[in-house]
Design a protein around this motif. Structure first.
Motif, PDB file in Angstrom:
ATOM      1  N   UNK A  67      23.507 -16.410  57.395  1.00 47.54           N
ATOM      2  CA  UNK A  67      22.525 -16.570  56.329  1.00 47.54           C
ATOM      3  C   UNK A  67      22.839 -15.736  55.098  1.00 47.54           C
ATOM      4  N   UNK A  91      17.077 -27.607  47.813  1.00 45.32           N
ATOM      5  CA  UNK A  91      16.174 -26.695  48.511  1.00 45.32           C
ATOM      6  C   UNK A  91      15.663 -27.321  49.796  1.00 45.32           C
ATOM      7  N   UNK A 136      18.292 -27.004  52.328  1.00 48.15           N
ATOM      8  CA  UNK A 136      18.387 -25.645  52.878  1.00 48.15           C
ATOM      9  C   UNK A 136      17.271 -25.415  53.884  1.00 48.15           C
ATOM     10  N   UNK A 137      16.072 -25.861  53.537  1.00 44.72           N
ATOM     11  CA  UNK A 137      14.937 -25.601  54.413  1.00 44.72           C
ATOM     12  C   UNK A 137      15.010 -26.376  55.717  1.00 44.72           C
ATOM     13  N   UNK A 149      19.984 -22.827  59.077  1.00 45.06           N
ATOM     14  CA  UNK A 149      19.930 -21.494  58.479  1.00 45.06           C
ATOM     15  C   UNK A 149      18.525 -21.113  58.051  1.00 45.06           C
ATOM     16  N   UNK A 150      17.612 -22.113  58.027  1.00 48.43           N
ATOM     17  CA  UNK A 150      16.276 -21.860  57.495  1.00 48.43           C
ATOM     18  C   UNK A 150      15.559 -20.769  58.279  1.00 48.43           C
ATOM     19  N   UNK A 151      15.909 -20.645  59.550  1.00 50.67           N
ATOM     20  CA  UNK A 151      15.222 -19.666  60.395  1.00 50.67           C
ATOM     21  C   UNK A 151      15.808 -18.271  60.280  1.00 50.67           C
ATOM     22  N   UNK A 152      16.580 -18.047  59.214  1.00 50.56           N
ATOM     23  CA  UNK A 152      17.309 -16.779  59.100  1.00 50.56           C
ATOM     24  C   UNK A 152      16.385 -15.566  59.063  1.00 50.56           C
ATOM     25  N   UNK A 172      25.361 -20.183  49.357  1.00 47.88           N
ATOM     26  CA  UNK A 172      24.439 -20.737  50.351  1.00 47.88           C
ATOM     27  C   UNK A 172      24.413 -22.272  50.292  1.00 47.88           C
TER      28      UNK A 172
END
Lengths: 895, 82
Positions: free
Chosen positions: A67, A226, A229-230, A234-237, A294
Motif C-alpha cells: 500500500x 478512485x 483503488x477503492x 489494496x483498499x484494506x491497507x 498507487x
C-alpha cells in the motif's frame, strides 16, 4: 511488435546522447561559460539520483505489496530537505569551507583528520553500496527480459543477463571518462552533473507519462481511478506503525549519509543558495515521482494476470495495452534511474577508496623515496580509475552470486541501514563539540557489526552465510542472540529490528565513548571549527609555521597538484602577500590555506600528514585552542590576538629589513661594478697600449711577432667593443628606445636557432625538448627572443656542474600566454642569490672565466619587458630553472 | 489626542528574520508530526484513497511552506546568521 534490436538501438542512441551532453557541458565549462550548468535547477535535478531504479520500478511493486508504505522512502528526504536550514546547510557550508571530498573525508576531518575513521567509513560505504549497484544492474536486465519474453526465440531470458555485463562495462567507461578528469573537488564534474540532470528529466517524464496513461487511458479518468483503488485489494491497507515511523526516519538519515547523495548534495554543490531552491523543488520532484505510483500499482493488479511481477508493472502495463512507444519510454526512464545512480555512486566510492585507503598505504610504503612533480596526482587518478572499475565489478559479482532473485525493495533498505551507521558520528560531530574520535570509532564499529549480523548476512538467505539453525535458535543455542530477535525482541520487521538495534548501540557507544575519553588538540580544534562553522569569520589556524621552507612546500604541492596548478597557487599567494617572485612567506594563514587546497584533492587526512612531514612537530598551538575556546577564554584570546598583531608587525619589519639588505647589497655591487668596469676597461687598454708601443718602437720585430701583437690588439679591442655594446644595449632597452623587428614565427624556430647559436647541439649538455609542444605561433622580435634563449642556454652550459649535464625545455601554453621553462640538473641558485641574479652588475661567481660582466640576465629581463613578457627564476625544480613568459600570437591579435 | 503608538522593537527586521529562521528549523518536525498522524488511527482501516489524499495534501502543504520560507531566507546575507 517492439523488437529487441530496436530496443538495443534506442539504448545505444540514448547512451550516445549522454556522452554528447556530458562532453558538451565539460567543454562549455572549460571555456568558463558554466552559466546555467551551475543553476539551482540543475543542482536540484542532480539530487534526483536518490530515485534509483529501485524507486522507479520498485515503488510500484512496493505499493502493490504494502500500500502507501512506499511513500516513507520519499517522506524522509522531503523532511530533510524542507529542514535544510538546520542540517543540510551546515553540512554544505562545512563541505565548502573545508574542501571536503567525500563523506568519509568529512568524518575523518572532523575527528582530527583520522585515517582510521576515513578508512572505516569507506569500507562501510563500499559494503553498503555494492548490493545497491547490483540492484541497478538487475533492474536493467529484468526490464530487458520483459521485452525478450515478448519475442520468443530471439533471446532466452538467461542470456539477457549478459546485458548486465554490458551495462556495467559501459557505465565504467562513462564514469572514468567524465569522473576522473579532475582531482580538485572544487572543479566540479560538470559533464556528469549535467548528464544526470538530463536523466532526471527523462525518468520523471517517463513515470508521469505511464501514470497519465493509466489514469486516463486504462481507468478512464480521475473519479473512476478512485473507484478502482477503492475496489482493489489494496483498499484494506493499514498502517504498520513501526515500519511507517522506522522507514521514514531511515530514509531521512540515509539521504544524508548515502555516499552518492553526499556527493551531489555537498561535494558537487556549486552555491550554498541553491539549497533554498532545492528545499522545495526537490520535495516537489519526489512528490511528482510518487503521484502515480498507487494508480499504476492498482491498474497493474487489475489488468495483469495473477502472479506477474509487480516490480515491472511500469513496463508491463503499457505493453499489455499495446502501447509500445510508452513502454519504450518507461524502459528509458528505468535505464536512466539505474545508470545515473551507478555513475555517481562509483565516483563517490572511488574518491573515498583512493583518498582514504590507497593513498595512505602508497605514501607509507615509499617514505624517503624519490619525489617527482605530479607523482601523487598520478597515483590518485590511477587508483580512482581502478576503483571505479572495481566497484562496478563488485556490484556485478554480487548480482551474479545472489542471482538477483529477491524483491527490489529489500536490497535497498538493507543498504540504507548500513550507511545510516555513519549518521551518529556525522550529525553528532557537526552539532556537538564533545564528540571524540574514540566515540565515533566505537559507535561506527559496533553499529556496523550489528548491521552485518542482524541484516546483511541473513539477507543472503537462510543457510547461505548464516546457518538456518543459528537464525532459529541463536549462536550456540543462546536464544537472546538470534540475529532476527536480538535481546528477545521478537515480532518486529527484520529491517526495523536491525535498524533499531544497530543505531541504538551505535549511538550509546558514540555518546559513552565521547564522554569518557579526552580528545587530542587537533580534534578539539576541528570540532570547534565544524560546530561553529557559521560563527567563525576568521578560521582558526592549525599551523604555527616558522620552520617550513617555502621551497619544500612548493615541491610537495607540485607532487599533488602538478607543476602548473601548484605554481599558480603559490603565485596567487605571493600576490596576496604583496610580494614578487614565486615563493610566499610560510605564514600560518598560508599553511592553512595550502592544506585546505591540498585536502580538496587528496582528502584532509593525507593533506595534513604530508604537510606535517614538512613542518614537523605539533600543529596546534595554545593560541589556536584558545581561539575556539569557551566564552570565559575570550579575553585571553584578545591578548593572543594582540600578540598575533605584534608578530605580524615583526614579520613586516623583517620584510623591510630584507628589502633594505637587498638595496644595500645592490649598492655594494654597484660600487664593485664600477671598480670592476674600470678594471675591465683598463686591462684591455693597458695591453693595447703596451703592444702598440712595442710596435711603434720596435723596428726590428719579425713578421710573426708583428702579426701576433696586432692580433692581440685586435682581440682586446673586440672585447672592449663587446663590453661597450652590452652597456649601450642595456641603456637603450632600459629607456625603451629599442626598435623591435616584429614578425610572425613559431617558438620552435626561435629555440632551434638559439640552440645552434649557443653551440649546444654538439656540446656536452644533453637537451630534452618536446617538439610538439613548441609548435606555438608567436608574434615577436625573433632576434631579440633568440638572444634571451641563447643567454639562458649558454648559462646552463657554463654553470651546470652535474657530471652529465641535462637541460629540459618545457613549453606550456594556455590563456593567451606561453611559458618556456629551462630547467637544468645542476645545483641551482642559492636562495639568497635568487633575488639578485637579474639585477645589473650582479655576478654569482667572481671568476672571470664567466666572460661577461654580469649583464646577460639583466639584458634578458629588459628584452622580455620590451617584448611584453617576463623572465624569472623558478625555484623548487631541482636545478637552476628559468621561466620565460610571453603572449601568444592569437592573444596579441585580440588586443 | 493620543500620540501614535511607538513600536516596541526597534530592530524589527532583525527580529522578524530570526523568527523566520526558527520557523525553518521547526518546519520538518511539524511535517514529521503530520506524516505520523495516520499511525494513531492504527486499528480503524480507512480507505486507502482517503489516506493518500491526506498524505499528498500534507506533502504539498510542506512544499508550499518551504517555498515561502526559502524565498525569504534566500535574501538573508549568508554571512550574518547563526
Amino acid at each position: 511488435m517492439l523488437s529487441l534490436h530496436l530496443l538495443l538501438a534506442v539504448c545505444l542512441l540514448y547512451v550516445g546522447l549522454l556522452f554528447l551532453v556530458a562532453w558538451a557541458a565539460e567543454k562549455r565549462a572549460s571555456r568558463g561559460q558554466a552559466g546555467w550548468l551551475r543553476s539551482p535547477a540543475v543542482y536540484t535535478l542532480s539530487l534526483s539520483i536518490y530515485c534509483t531504479a529501485w524507486t522507479f520500478y520498485g515503488a510500484v511493486g512496493y505499493a502493490a505489496r504494502s500500500g502507501l508504505e512506499f511513500m516513507t522512502i520519499y517522506l524522509g528526504p522531503t523532511l530533510v530537505m524542507v529542514g535544510w536550514w538546520g542540517v543540510v546547510r551546515k553540512l554544505v557550508r562545512i563541505g565548502r569551507s573545508q574542501r571536503i571530498t567525500s563523506i568519509a573525508d568529512l568524518v575523518s576531518s572532523r575527528y582530527g583528520k583520522s585515517n582510521l575513521l576515513g578508512a572505516l567509513v569507506t569500507v562501510l560505504a563500499v559494503l553498503g553500496s555494492t548490493p545497491y549497484i547490483a540492484l541497478q544492474l538487475q533492474s536493467v536486465t529484468l526490464s530487458v527480459s520483459v521485452f525478450a519474453a515478448e519475442e520468443p526465440g530471439f533471446m532466452r531470458a538467461p542470456e539477457t543477463s549478459g546485458s548486465a555485463l554490458w551495462v556495467a562495462a559501459g557505465l565504467t567507461l562513462f564514469t572514468i571518462v567524465f569522473g576522473t578528469r579532475k582531482l580538485d573537488v572544487n572543479e566540479r564534474h560538470h559533464g556528469i552533473v549535467t548528464a544526470i540532470a538530463l536523466e532526471a528529466v527523462v525518468k520523471l517524464v517517463a513515470l508521469l507519462a505511464v501514470g497519465v496513461f493509466v489514469v486516463w487511458g486504462v481507468a478512464g479518468g480521475v473519479a473512476p481511478m478512485f473507484d478502482m483503488i477503492d475496489t482493489s485489494r489494496l483498499a484494506e491497507w493499514q498502517v504498520r506503525p513501526s515500519r511507517w515511523i522506522g522507514y521514514t526516519l531511515l530514509a531521512g538519515v540515509a539521504f544524508l549519509t548515502l555516499p552518492r547523495m553526499f556527493q551531489v548534495l555537498v561535494v558537487e554543490n556549486p552555491d550554498e543558495r541553491h539549497l533554498a531552491t532545492a528545499s522545495w523543488a526537490f520535495p516537489l520532484y519526489l512528490m511528482a515521482m510518487s503521484l502515480f505510483v498507487l494508480p499504476i500499482a492498482v491498474a497493474g493488479l487489475a489488468v495483469m494476470p495473477a502472479g506477474s511481477n509487480p516490480d515491472l508493472f511500469v513496463l508491463t502495463v503499457p505493453l499489455a495495452q499495446g502501447r509500445e512507444g510508452l513502454a519504450l519510454l518507461a524502459f528509458l526512464g528505468g535505464f536512466s534511474s539505474a545508470t545515473s545512480m551507478v555513475i555517481v555512486a562509483a565516483i563517490a566510492l572511488a574518491t573515498m577508496v583512493s583518498n582514504n585507503i590507497v593513498l595512505p598505504i602508497w605514501l607509507s610504503t615509499r617514505s624517503g623515496g624519490g619525489v617527482r612533480s605530479g607523482d601523487v596526482r598520478e597515483v590518485v587518478l590511477a587508483s580512482r580509475r581502478l576503483s571505479i572499475g572495481a566497484v562496478l565489478a563488485l556490484g556485478y559479482a554480487y548480482y551474479r552470486v545472489t542471482g538477483g532473485g529477491e524483491a527490489l525493495a529489500a536490497i535497498g533498505l538493507i543498504s540504507f541501514v548500513g550507511v545510516a551507521q555513519v549518521a551518529p558520528a556525522l550529525v553528532g560531530g557537526v552539532f556537538w563539540r564533545g564528540a571524540t574520535r574514540i566515540g565515533a570509532v566505537a559507535g561506527l564499529l559496533a553499529g556496523f557489526l550489528v548491521w552485518v549480523y542482524t541484516l546483511f548476512l541473513p539477507s543472503f538467505g537462510e543457510g547461505v552465510l548464516i546457518p538456518a539453525v543459528m537464525l532459529a535458535e541463536g549462536p550456540w543455542g543462546i536464544g537472546w542472540l538470534r540475529p532476527r530477535a536480538l535481546f528477545g525482541i521478537e515480532g518486529l520487521d527484520p529491517v526495523v529490528h536491525a535498524m533499531f538495534w544497530s543505531l541504538s548501540i551505535n549511538i550509546c557507544l558514540f555518546l559513552a565513548g565521547s564522554i569518557l575519553t579526552f580528545p587530542k588538540p587537533l580534534e578539539r580544534l576541528q570540532g570547534a571549527t565544524f560546530v561553529n562553522v557559521f560563527r567563525h569569520a576568521a578560521e582558526p589556524r592549525g599551523w604555527s609555521g616558522g620552520s617550513a621552507e617555502a621551497e619544500d612546500l612548493l615541491m610537495m604541492a607540485q607532487r599533488i597538484l602538478g607543476s602548473a596548478e601548484a605554481q599558480a597557487l603559490f603565485s596567487r599567494e605571493v600576490a596576496r602577500q604583496g610580494r614578487v617572485g614565486f615563493l610566499p612567506d610560510p605564514t600560518p594563514a598560508f599553511l592553512e590555506r595550502l592544506e585546505r587546497e591540498l585536502a580538496g584533492s587528496v582528502g584532509a587526512a593525507t593533506a595534513h600528514a604530508m604537510l606535517g612531514q614538512i613542518i614537523g612537530g605539533s600543529s596546534v598551538s595554545v593560541e589556536d585552542l584558545m581561539r575556539v575556546a569557551d566564552e570565559t577564554a575570550q579575553i585571553m584570546e584578545y591578548s593572543a590576538q594582540l600578540e598575533a598583531k605584534s608578530s605580524e608587525l615583526e614579520r613586516t619589519a623583517r620584510q623591510l629589513r630584507d628589502a633594505n639588505e637587498k638595496l644595500t647589497a645592490l649598492s655594494h655591487q654597484k660600487d664593485a661594478f664600477l671598480s670592476q668596469i674600470s678594471h675591465e676597461l683598463r686591462t684591455p687598454m693597458t695591453s693595447i697600449r703596451a703592444f702598440s708601443e712595442i710596435l711603434r718602437d720596435g723596428a726590428e720585430l719579425g713578421e710573426a711577432d708583428r702579426l701576433r701583437y696586432t692580433g692581440v690588439i685586435h682581440d682586446e679591442a673586440v672585447r672592449l667593443t663587446r663590453l661597450l655594446d652590452d652597456l649601450l644595449d642595456l641603456s637603450v632597452l632600459e629607456n625603451g628606445q629599442v626598435m623591435l623587428n616584429v614578425a610572425d614565427t613559431t617558438l620552435r624556430r626561435v629555440i632551434d636557432r638559439a640552440v645552434s647559436a649557443a653551440g649546444l647541439e654538439a656540446g656536452r649538455v644533453r637537451l630534452r625538448r618536446d617538439l610538439a609542444s613548441e609548435a606555438v605561433a608567436i608574434r615577436t622580435d625573433p632576434d631579440r627572443l633568440a638572444q634571451v634563449f641563447i643567454n639562458v642556454l649558454s648559462n646552463a652550459a657554463k654553470y651546470c656542474e652535474a657530471p652529465r649535464p641535462e637541460l629540459a625545455v618545457h613549453v606550456r601554453s594556455g590563456q593567451g600566454q606561453v611559458t618556456v621553462d629551462f630547467i637544468d640538473n645542476g645545483r641551482g641558485i642559492p636562495r639568497e642569490a635568487q633575488n639578485l641574479i637579474f639585477e645589473k652588475f650582479s655576478r654569482l661567481t667572481d671568476q672571470r672565466a664567466a666572460g661577461g660582466a654580469g649583464l646577460g640576465l639583466a639584458i634578458c629581463r629588459e628584452i622580455m619587458a620590451n617584448l611584453g613578457g617576463d623572465i624569472a627564476y623558478l625555484p623548487g625544480q631541482g636545478g637552476a630553472a628559468f621561466r620565460v613568459t610571453l603572449a601568444t600570437a592569437r592573444a596579441q591579435a585580440a588586443e | 489626542m493620543k500620540a501614535p503608538r511607538e513600536p516596541l522593537f526597534l530592530a524589527r527586521r532583525g527580529y522578524r528574520r530570526r523568527r523566520i529562521m526558527d520557523a525553518a528549523r521547526i518546519l520538518p518536525y511539524f511535517g514529521l508530526f503530520l506524516f505520523m498522524l495516520p499511525v494513531l488511527r492504527g486499528g480503524h482501516a480507512s480507505s486507502i484513497a482517503v489516506s493518500a489524499i491526506y498524505l499528498f495534501g500534507v506533502w504539498f502543504g510542506l512544499i508550499l511552506a518551504a517555498f515561502v520560507l526559502s524565498g525569504r531566507l534566500k535574501r538573508i546575507d549568508p554571512e550574518d546568521d547563526g
